[in-house]
Design a protein around this motif. Structure first.
Motif, PDB file in Angstrom:
ATOM      1  N   GLY A   1       0.816  -1.203   0.000  1.00  0.00           N
ATOM      2  CA  GLY A   1       0.000   0.000   0.000  1.00  0.00           C
ATOM      3  C   GLY A   1       0.846   1.247   0.000  1.00  0.00           C
ATOM      4  N   ALA A   2       0.166   2.368  -0.197  1.00  0.00           N
ATOM      5  CA  ALA A   2       0.875   3.642  -0.282  1.00  0.00           C
ATOM      6  C   ALA A   2       1.055   4.299   1.071  1.00  0.00           C
ATOM      7  CB  ALA A   2       0.113   4.599  -1.208  1.00  0.00           C
ATOM      8  N   VAL A   3       0.438   3.721   2.109  1.00  0.00           N
ATOM      9  CA  VAL A   3       0.521   4.339   3.426  1.00  0.00           C
ATOM     10  C   VAL A   3       1.881   4.047   4.044  1.00  0.00           C
ATOM     11  CG1 VAL A   3      -0.489   4.464   5.720  1.00  0.00           C
ATOM     12  CG2 VAL A   3      -1.960   4.118   3.723  1.00  0.00           C
ATOM     13  N   PRO A   4       2.693   5.058   4.320  1.00  0.00           N
ATOM     14  CA  PRO A   4       4.007   4.783   4.921  1.00  0.00           C
ATOM     15  C   PRO A   4       3.873   4.432   6.396  1.00  0.00           C
ATOM     16  CG  PRO A   4       3.664   7.152   4.726  1.00  0.00           C
ATOM     17  CD  PRO A   4       2.475   6.501   4.080  1.00  0.00           C
ATOM     18  N   ALA A   5       4.774   3.614   6.872  1.00  0.00           N
ATOM     19  CA  ALA A   5       4.760   3.235   8.284  1.00  0.00           C
ATOM     20  C   ALA A   5       5.354   4.353   9.121  1.00  0.00           C
ATOM     21  CB  ALA A   5       5.562   1.953   8.485  1.00  0.00           C
ATOM     22  N   ALA A   6       4.730   4.603  10.272  1.00  0.00           N
ATOM     23  CA  ALA A   6       5.268   5.611  11.179  1.00  0.00           C
ATOM     24  C   ALA A   6       6.607   5.143  11.724  1.00  0.00           C
ATOM     25  CB  ALA A   6       4.291   5.867  12.317  1.00  0.00           C
ATOM     26  N   ARG A   7       7.465   6.119  12.002  1.00  0.00           N
ATOM     27  CA  ARG A   7       8.785   5.789  12.537  1.00  0.00           C
ATOM     28  C   ARG A   7       8.640   5.075  13.879  1.00  0.00           C
ATOM     29  NH1 ARG A   7      12.516   8.932  15.756  1.00  0.00           N
ATOM     30  NH2 ARG A   7      14.646   8.220  15.452  1.00  0.00           N
ATOM     31  N   GLY A   8       9.285   3.939  13.985  1.00  0.00           N
ATOM     32  CA  GLY A   8       9.230   3.178  15.231  1.00  0.00           C
ATOM     33  C   GLY A   8       8.310   1.989  15.176  1.00  0.00           C
ATOM     34  N   MET A   9       7.528   1.836  14.098  1.00  0.00           N
ATOM     35  CA  MET A   9       6.632   0.685  14.020  1.00  0.00           C
ATOM     36  C   MET A   9       7.419  -0.618  13.944  1.00  0.00           C
ATOM     37  SD  MET A   9       3.436   1.099  14.336  1.00  0.00           S
ATOM     38  CE  MET A   9       3.002  -0.507  13.701  1.00  0.00           C
ATOM     39  N   GLY A  10       8.554  -0.593  13.258  1.00  0.00           N
ATOM     40  CA  GLY A  10       9.381  -1.795  13.204  1.00  0.00           C
ATOM     41  C   GLY A  10       9.878  -2.194  14.579  1.00  0.00           C
ATOM     42  N   GLU A  11      10.307  -1.199  15.374  1.00  0.00           N
ATOM     43  CA  GLU A  11      10.780  -1.480  16.730  1.00  0.00           C
ATOM     44  C   GLU A  11       9.647  -2.014  17.603  1.00  0.00           C
ATOM     45  OE1 GLU A  11      11.647   1.013  14.921  1.00  0.00           O
ATOM     46  OE2 GLU A  11      13.837   0.857  14.872  1.00  0.00           O
ATOM     47  N   LEU A  12       8.443  -1.483  17.401  1.00  0.00           N
ATOM     48  CA  LEU A  12       7.296  -1.953  18.183  1.00  0.00           C
ATOM     49  C   LEU A  12       6.969  -3.397  17.850  1.00  0.00           C
ATOM     50  CD1 LEU A  12       5.408  -0.729  20.296  1.00  0.00           C
ATOM     51  CD2 LEU A  12       3.850  -0.094  18.467  1.00  0.00           C
ATOM     52  N   LEU A  13       7.023  -3.737  16.560  1.00  0.00           N
ATOM     53  CA  LEU A  13       6.790  -5.130  16.170  1.00  0.00           C
ATOM     54  C   LEU A  13       7.895  -6.046  16.680  1.00  0.00           C
ATOM     55  CD1 LEU A  13       5.470  -4.759  12.511  1.00  0.00           C
ATOM     56  CD2 LEU A  13       4.213  -5.637  14.478  1.00  0.00           C
ATOM     57  N   ALA A  14       9.126  -5.515  16.772  1.00  0.00           N
ATOM     58  CA  ALA A  14      10.233  -6.327  17.279  1.00  0.00           C
ATOM     59  C   ALA A  14      10.001  -6.688  18.745  1.00  0.00           C
ATOM     60  CB  ALA A  14      11.557  -5.574  17.121  1.00  0.00           C
TER      61      ALA A  14
ATOM     62  N   ARG B   1      12.749  -2.952   8.207  1.00  0.00           N
ATOM     63  CA  ARG B   1      12.614  -3.490   9.560  1.00  0.00           C
ATOM     64  C   ARG B   1      11.157  -3.810   9.872  1.00  0.00           C
ATOM     65  NH1 ARG B   1      15.381  -4.278  14.016  1.00  0.00           N
ATOM     66  NH2 ARG B   1      14.550  -3.847  16.082  1.00  0.00           N
ATOM     67  N   LEU B   2      10.246  -2.972   9.401  1.00  0.00           N
ATOM     68  CA  LEU B   2       8.825  -3.221   9.626  1.00  0.00           C
ATOM     69  C   LEU B   2       8.415  -4.565   9.033  1.00  0.00           C
ATOM     70  CD1 LEU B   2       5.910  -2.235  10.386  1.00  0.00           C
ATOM     71  CD2 LEU B   2       5.795  -1.308   8.073  1.00  0.00           C
ATOM     72  N   VAL B   3       8.763  -4.784   7.790  1.00  0.00           N
ATOM     73  CA  VAL B   3       8.362  -6.016   7.112  1.00  0.00           C
ATOM     74  C   VAL B   3       9.062  -7.224   7.734  1.00  0.00           C
ATOM     75  CG1 VAL B   3       8.402  -7.237   4.911  1.00  0.00           C
ATOM     76  CG2 VAL B   3       7.857  -4.789   4.977  1.00  0.00           C
ATOM     77  N   ALA B   4      10.367  -7.082   8.026  1.00  0.00           N
ATOM     78  CA  ALA B   4      11.112  -8.204   8.609  1.00  0.00           C
ATOM     79  C   ALA B   4      10.533  -8.607   9.959  1.00  0.00           C
ATOM     80  CB  ALA B   4      12.588  -7.820   8.752  1.00  0.00           C
ATOM     81  N   GLN B   5      10.196  -7.645  10.788  1.00  0.00           N
ATOM     82  CA  GLN B   5       9.666  -7.972  12.110  1.00  0.00           C
ATOM     83  C   GLN B   5       8.225  -8.468  12.017  1.00  0.00           C
ATOM     84  OE1 GLN B   5      11.492  -8.218  14.774  1.00  0.00           O
ATOM     85  NE2 GLN B   5      13.276  -7.507  13.608  1.00  0.00           N
ATOM     86  N   ALA B   6       7.481  -7.974  11.030  1.00  0.00           N
ATOM     87  CA  ALA B   6       6.126  -8.500  10.835  1.00  0.00           C
ATOM     88  C   ALA B   6       6.183  -9.969  10.446  1.00  0.00           C
ATOM     89  CB  ALA B   6       5.399  -7.676   9.777  1.00  0.00           C
TER      90      ALA B   6
END
Length: 884
Positions: free
Chosen positions: A824-837, A866-871
């Motif tokens: 999708g075109a919606v960018p992830a907010a900064r820190g979402m990858g860390e939250l998923l981690a 990082r977002l996708v990897a942690q998801a």
């Protein structure tokens, strides 16, 4: 002659005074000294803008010249009262220049030994050194003055390099730079960068041979080894870099680089790692030394450093596979790193090179296997396959949730028995920035009790303690303290001022009858009750002292035992004392009614007293307890705030100050600033105003607690642990406050929120679904930033509360991931990858299973962010149900 000198000094005629001093002998100068000292005393009392101030420079020079001992002259020259009106160094050198060389050298050393705050001019010290021919001083004052003088390029057209070349003392003073503690704080802004900087000049002088190269490199390295001050590290690391040590010079200092790799300053450690990395790639250090260095670097928290070290180890392992036996056990140190990416990078190195450890090195393989136990659960499965281990060898232990012990209310200690002890507690409270409710209540009760029994003795004991209170001063207008206390009681201050007759009785009566003059705010219902008791106590101290307070709580929760209140009313009846209206009403609010049997027995005793207060208490004990008022949400910009309905079940016949407690409340109408914005200490007492009704307090604090996340205000979340420890329902308001606190800008506020979260969980009062839902909404609205939230929940998880944190994140993630559709075109907010981690780690450790809405869509997005990897990691974990 002395009269002429004194007139010249008074008039500020420095040239005339210097001429008179030139013609004097030492005995004549000593005879002038008493008059100069008297003039100095006189000038100390003059206003700073007085015309007599012009006498100071001349007095400074004349007094120095008339002292015949070097010690007395140094003391006079560095005197604090003449520091801002000194004679010029040229004048001082003129009047002192006829002394013996040894005397001048002694004076130069004494001035150089003075602290830098004495502001002795460098030109004076340098002139004395030049006249005396003594060794140049190497003290902090002299060296810093020299550095500043050399760097004054605006006064001359030459450069720092030119001036250093011309100075005969450069080599000695540069060497002294490395010996002065925390010299970097003085040099950091002076040294600068670029071709005209000190750093460049020192490097050039070293290249030219004016400064010894080996000594300079050794001094820089030694200073970094023993220094941890940030400014020192910056200055000497820049200088070391500018010297450009050769390969041979770096090889000679391998032990130093190994030590610097563990330096607290990441810039120093990074430089040492780079040097050792270059040496390792050049084959200039052994594999054992590289492993030793790696064990230090891989333990550090800086991800950039750790990743760079893993890259270096990978290069060495590819070039020399036989090094695996020594290097892979060092790689295993990264298995325990908090960053999952680091763990995976380290595991990839092991998977790629584990074959290099032959059967002749079982010990090395065992060390790698031991380290694999620290890997996250998902990576541990790969480690088992790579190392050829039995699954049972790395079998995880069942997760054991670790929560802090649930706090229990404690009984309040009685009021101090002696007036001396009470005065000490009053003094401690007056200077404390954190007023504990229990200590405050027992001290207030002690003031009332001892006023009733021994007023004169108490006032005498309090006077030394309160001597510095501004309202104790007799030179201030009397009405100023009345104006002060008419607006606010300021805690115990109004009671103390009343006791010591520093506020009018009429002022206390008005405050007692009418309450605060300020406009009501969302907090005023609670603060008005707290203030009413203080104004009443102050008024009664002056007019009709009470034997003790009825409302002093029994427990730290704010509750008052029914039997204890009955006993107090019985004692009042026996003494013929009149209860205070505000004090008794507060006691009714605090009396505990959860045990119907105890309440019924106490109600019978209260009614038997035959007093109005006894009848009111009996009715209160037999009535139904108040219920938490209904609440509703309202949205204000990015905030979510609450509205409360009416509070029922309050005592009958409420005084004026108590009537707002039952009224509806809207946090939407809360002002950004109100009279309580600056008095955060008072908030600690509000929970004891209505014990058992913490939702009533929390709803009034939502808006200001939200400021720690929305407006980056500091300190607003400090009340959260108190809310978590309080009695009563932990509902919508409490959880919303904690949610805002978890997204606070400042670490101390986030820690307060984490403490509150863990206490609620330990007491079984945490509604994880509600808190997770609140966090999801607040992040979507922008009130809480994901990166801050990730730091908070990671902190909570690392205490051992992994299941608790996962239950919260499991409820929050659907709302957070809803907008992140696949590709999708919606960018992830900064820190979402860390939250998923954090969520993935919690799920791995607790064996969580199931599905999280929208997680699969995010995991299927293209790329390797990082977002996708942690998801993907979280999805795989939930599908496997792996427990660490």
């Amino acid at each position: 002659m002395s009269d002429a000198l004194l007139r010249a000094v008074r008039a500020g005629r420095t040239g005339e005074a210097a001429g008179l001093l030139d013609g004097m002998t030492d005995p004549e100068r000593r005879l002038c000294l008493p008059a100069l000292k008297e003039l100095r005393k006189e000038l100390r009392t003059e206003p700073w803008n007085s015309t007599s101030r012009k006498a100071y420079p001349t007095l400074h020079a004349a007094g120095a010249a008339c002292h015949t001992g070097a010690a007395g002259t140094a003391t006079w020259l560095a005197a604090a009262d003449m520091r801002w009106s000194q004679a010029s160094p040229a004048v001082l050198l003129h009047v002192l220049g006829d002394r013996e060389r040894d005397w001048l050298g002694d004076l130069a050393q004494r001035l150089a030994d003075r602290p830098s705050t004495s502001q002795v001019p460098y030109e004076l010290m340098a002139g004395l050194v030049r006249l005396s021919g003594c060794p140049v001083p190497t003290t902090e004052t002299y060296v810093i003055g020299w550095v500043e003088q050399i760097g004054s390029l605006w006064q001359r057209g030459d450069s720092v390099l030119d001036r250093l070349r011309q100075d005969p003392y450069t080599a000695r003073l540069v060497a002294a730079l490395f010996e002065i503690p925390e010299i970097g704080s003085h040099l950091d802004w002076l040294f600068g960068d670029g071709p005209e900087s000190w750093i460049s000049a020192l490097a050039k002088l070293t290249e030219e041979g004016l400064l010894d190269r080996e000594a300079m490199v050794d001094a820089c390295v030694a200073r970094l080894l023993r220094g941890v001050v940030a400014s020192d590290c910056r200055v000497f690391l820049r200088l070391l870099t500018a010297l450009e040590p050769t390969g041979d010079e770096e090889r000679e200092r391998v032990a130093d680089w190994l030590a610097l790799a563990s330096h607290p300053a990441s810039t120093v450690a990074s430089h040492a790692r780079e040097v050792l990395g270059s040496l390792a790639l050049a084959g200039a250090i052994t594999h054992r030394q590289l492993a030793e260095m790696s064990a230090v670097v891989l333990f550090r928290t800086e991800k950039k450093l750790v990743r760079a070290q893993l890259v270096l180890l990978g290069k060495v392992l590819r070039r020399d596979p036989a090094s695996a036996a020594e290097l892979l056990p060092a790689v295993a140190h990264a298995f325990g790193h908090e960053d999952m990416d680091v763990q995976e990078r380290a595991l990839k190195l092991v998977e790629r090179h584990i074959g290099g450890i032959g059967t002749a090195n079982p010990r090395a393989r065992d060390e790698v296997a031991d380290g694999a136990a620290q890997l996250s659960a998902g990576l541990r499965v790969r480690a088992i396959a790579a190392l050829g281990l039995d699954a049972d060898e790395l079998a995880p232990q069942p997760h054991l949730e670790l929560l802090p012990p649930a706090p229990e209310p404690v009984r309040l200690a009685p009021a101090p028995d002696s007036v001396v002890e009470l005065a000490e507690e009053v003094g401690a409270l007056m200077v404390s920035a954190d007023t504990d409710m229990a200590v405050f209540e027992r001290t207030l009760d002690g003031l009332v009790r001892h006023t009733y029994l021994r007023r004169e003795e108490l006032t005498e004991a309090l006077k030394p303690t309160l001597a510095r209170s501004w309202w104790m001063g007799t030179d201030r207008p009397h009405h100023s303290s009345d104006e002060y206390f008419r607006r606010e009681p300021y805690g115990l201050e109004v009671v103390l001022a009343a006791l010591l007759d520093r506020v009018r009785t009429s002022t206390l009566l008005k405050a007692h009858q009418h309450g605060p003059q300020s406009d009501p705010c969302v907090h005023s219902a609670l603060s008005a009750v707290f203030n009413a008791r203080l104004w009443e106590a102050a008024y009664r101290v002056r007019t009709d002292p009470m034997p003790f307070l009825l409302a002093t709580p029994t427990w730290s929760s704010g509750f008052l035992e029914p039997d204890e209140l009955v006993d107090r009313l019985a004692e009042y009846h026996r003494l013929g004392a009149r209860p205070g209206e505000a004090d008794f009403t507060q006691a009714l609010l605090r009396v505990r009614r959860d045990d119907r049997a105890v309440s019924g027995a106490a109600a019978g005793r209260a009614a038997a007293l035959g007093t109005v207060e006894g009848e009111r208490l009996a009715r209160r004990l037999l009535s139904e307890g108040p219920t938490t008022p209904t609440s509703s949400r309202r949205v204000s910009a990015e905030r979510i705030v609450l509205e409360l309905g009416e509070l029922d079940g309050l005592p009958e016949e409420l005084p004026l100050a108590f009537r707002r407690l039952g009224m509806p409340m809207s946090g939407f109408e809360a002002r950004r600033y109100c009279p309580h914005y600056w008095t955060q200490v008072e908030r600690q007492h509000w929970l004891a105003v209505v014990p058992g009704l913490r939702e009533v307090v929390a709803a009034r604090l939502v808006r200001e607690v939200s400021a720690v996340a929305v407006e980056d205000v500091r300190g607003g979340a400090a009340v959260l642990p108190l809310l978590a420890e309080a009695e009563g329902e932990a509902g919508e308001a409490v959880h919303l406050c904690v949610a805002y606190g978890l997204g606070a800008r400042h670490p101390e506020d986030r820690l307060s929120a984490v403490d509150a979260l863990l206490v609620l969980a330990a007491r079984g009062q945490l509604d994880a679904g509600r808190l997770g839902g609140d966090l999801g909404q607040l992040v979507r609205k922008g009130a809480v930033k994901p990166l801050r939230l990730a730091e908070s929940v990671r902190t909570a998880a690392t205490t051992g509360a992994y299941a608790t944190v996962w239950s919260i994140l499991g409820a929050a993630l659907p709302a957070l991931l809803a907008g992140l559709a696949a590709d999708g075109a919606v960018p992830a907010a900064r820190g979402m990858g860390e939250l998923l981690a954090v969520g993935a780690e919690c799920a791995e450790r607790t064996g969580a299973q199931g599905e999280v809405e929208h997680l699969a869509q995010v995991a299927e997005r293209s790329g390797s962010s990082r977002l996708v990897a942690q998801a993907r990691r979280l999805r795989a974990t939930l599908e496997q149900g792996v427990a660490a």
